[in-house]
Design an enzyme around this catalytic site. Structure first.
Site, mmCIF file in Angstrom:
data_model
loop_
_atom_site.group_PDB
_atom_site.id
_atom_site.type_symbol
_atom_site.label_atom_id
_atom_site.label_comp_id
_atom_site.label_asym_id
_atom_site.label_seq_id
_atom_site.Cartn_x
_atom_site.Cartn_y
_atom_site.Cartn_z
ATOM 1 N N VAL A 1 38.029 38.040 40.553
ATOM 2 C CA VAL A 1 39.011 37.293 40.851
ATOM 3 C C VAL A 1 39.760 37.407 39.598
ATOM 4 O O VAL A 1 40.982 38.007 39.307
ATOM 5 C CB VAL A 1 38.377 35.811 40.663
ATOM 6 C CG1 VAL A 1 40.174 34.900 40.397
ATOM 7 C CG2 VAL A 1 38.173 34.952 42.014
ATOM 8 N N GLU A 2 39.147 37.588 38.347
ATOM 9 C CA GLU A 2 39.758 38.357 37.062
ATOM 10 C C GLU A 2 40.796 39.714 36.714
ATOM 11 O O GLU A 2 41.584 38.705 36.123
ATOM 12 C CB GLU A 2 38.706 37.542 36.164
ATOM 13 C CG GLU A 2 37.797 36.293 35.154
ATOM 14 C CD GLU A 2 39.191 35.364 35.299
ATOM 15 O OE1 GLU A 2 40.351 35.844 35.048
ATOM 16 O OE2 GLU A 2 38.848 33.824 34.729
ATOM 17 N N THR A 3 39.546 40.537 37.389
ATOM 18 C CA THR A 3 40.576 41.895 37.283
ATOM 19 C C THR A 3 40.073 43.298 38.211
ATOM 20 O O THR A 3 40.421 44.019 37.760
ATOM 21 C CB THR A 3 40.214 42.843 35.808
ATOM 22 O OG1 THR A 3 38.548 42.672 35.655
ATOM 23 C CG2 THR A 3 39.599 41.551 34.529
ATOM 24 N N TYR B 1 40.454 27.719 41.140
ATOM 25 C CA TYR B 1 39.981 28.782 40.807
ATOM 26 C C TYR B 1 37.930 28.656 41.300
ATOM 27 O O TYR B 1 37.554 29.750 41.978
ATOM 28 C CB TYR B 1 39.960 28.510 39.248
ATOM 29 C CG TYR B 1 39.245 29.507 38.539
ATOM 30 C CD1 TYR B 1 39.738 31.270 38.070
ATOM 31 C CD2 TYR B 1 38.092 29.673 38.217
ATOM 32 C CE1 TYR B 1 39.242 32.917 37.922
ATOM 33 C CE2 TYR B 1 37.607 31.352 37.989
ATOM 34 C CZ TYR B 1 38.456 31.561 37.555
ATOM 35 O OH TYR B 1 37.368 33.259 37.026
#
Length: 365
Positions: free
Chosen positions: A145-147, A346
């Site tokens: 999800v982050e990168t 999230y």
């Protein structure tokens, strides 16, 4: 004894390169010039800003930094208008939509990429799961999800964006608190760079200053990151193993409980004729599992699967635009994920992506 913010040979070697890259001269005003010309990603000569001077004083007295080196560093630091604009609150628009948000992250590219990342880093993930008690799929999903597994880590210079936000955060109701937060992150940036013996101007990340595969702010790197590949340094930009161990470490230090479940589906009883219902009082009660099953059921919150005994939960409402919201009961581990990003959307996207990656890997190992 004093310490330079970074080695002098690094300082000398970067000065010319930075001036050539940025192609601008330092501002001459003694006080920060917050005009349009100072908001174009140009060198603003932050060393002349009174607030920056006070910050330099703090770093010298509190941490023993060399004043001249810090002044030179801030002369090479650019004001980034784009990060100021990106930090402004989004205008009011359509209602929040969980299904649309979920579709951005629980999709084939991240699922297939998660399987590859898991296979390529199986040893580190298994070791993190054993050491910290965080399932491999949760670690994989957060990095996804982050990168997108390190594909998009950001190309803003961390010194530029954090300095900009520390001393000229946009005019919002939380401006004072946010500037204090980013000044703390600027302090951590300099300490992290010194401890790691790296040039702080070499750090790149998101428009808010988050770094590496797991997008840790400098303070989180210093507080929670670990050297998980055993090479004697913490490198979240180039070491997937360090990223894996650091995500697990972060979750544990924010309340993750080994072996416990994360979230359970639920429904709520219909509202009465006045549009009220007892379960309303469990909405917006913070990022914490603090309600008993007995109390939730008494208020009309109905779990749709059996719940473990002697656990506390929080009521999670996922808004779906004009459609009915989804309701879930989040346990302590769900709220540990929200400490990474303070959003129910999230945390639930991490949970759903983790399940999808695990299922896909079971089918095509």
């Amino acid at each position: 004894m004093t310490f330079s913010v970074f080695p002098q040979h690094v300082l000398r070697s970067t000065t010319l390169a930075l001036s050539l890259t940025l192609g601008v001269a330092c501002a001459s005003a003694a006080e920060p010039e917050r005009s349009a010309s100072a908001r174009t990603g140009q060198l603003a000569d932050f060393s002349r800003w009174q607030e920056v001077g006070d910050f330099i004083d703090l770093m010298v007295t509190r941490h023993g930094f060399d004043r001249t080196a810090l002044e030179e560093l801030f002369r090479q630091t650019a004001y980034i208008e784009r990060t100021v604009q990106l930090m402004k609150p989004a205008p009011a628009s359509r209602p929040k939509n969980w299904k649309a948000y979920r579709a951005r992250f629980v999709e084939p590219v991240r699922i297939n990429g998660g399987v590859r990342f898991w296979n390529e880093n199986a040893e580190a993930l298994a070791r993190a799961e054993s050491q910290f008690g965080v399932p491999a799929e949760i670690i994989v999903a957060i990095i996804g999800v982050e990168t997108l597994y390190g594909r998009y880590t950001g190309n803003f210079r961390v010194m530029d964006v954090i300095t900009t936000l520390a001393f000229d955060y946009p005019d919002t109701p939380t401006r004072t608190a946010r500037m204090a937060y980013f000044r703390g992150e600027l302090e951590n940036t300099l300490l992290y760079a010194r401890d790691s013996k790296i040039d702080p101007l070499s750090l790149t990340g998101s428009y808010a200053g988050a770094i590496g595969w797991p997008q840790f702010m400098p303070g989180s790197i210093r507080g929670y990151a670990v050297d998980f590949d055993g090479d004697g340094k913490i490198d979240l930009r180039n070491s997937p193993a360090d990223a894996i161990g650091s995500v697990a470490s972060f979750l544990v230090k924010h309340g993750w409980r080994r072996g416990e479940p994360i979230v359970f589906p639920a429904s709520v009883s219909a509202k009465d004729g006045a549009g009220a219902q007892a379960w309303d009082s469990f909405i917006n009660q913070g990022l914490e599992a603090k309600f008993s099953v007995t109390d939730l059921k008494a208020a009309g919150v109905l779990p749709t699967t059996p719940l473990p005994d002697n656990m506390l939960f929080g009521l999670v409402d996922l808004q779906n635009g004009d459609e009915a919201p989804e309701f879930w009961l989040g346990a302590a581990n769900f709220f540990a994920i929200t400490m990474y990003n303070r959003s129910f959307f999230y945390a639930m996207s991490v949970v759903d992506l983790s399940r999808s990656v695990r299922s896909a890997r079971a089918i095509n190992p």
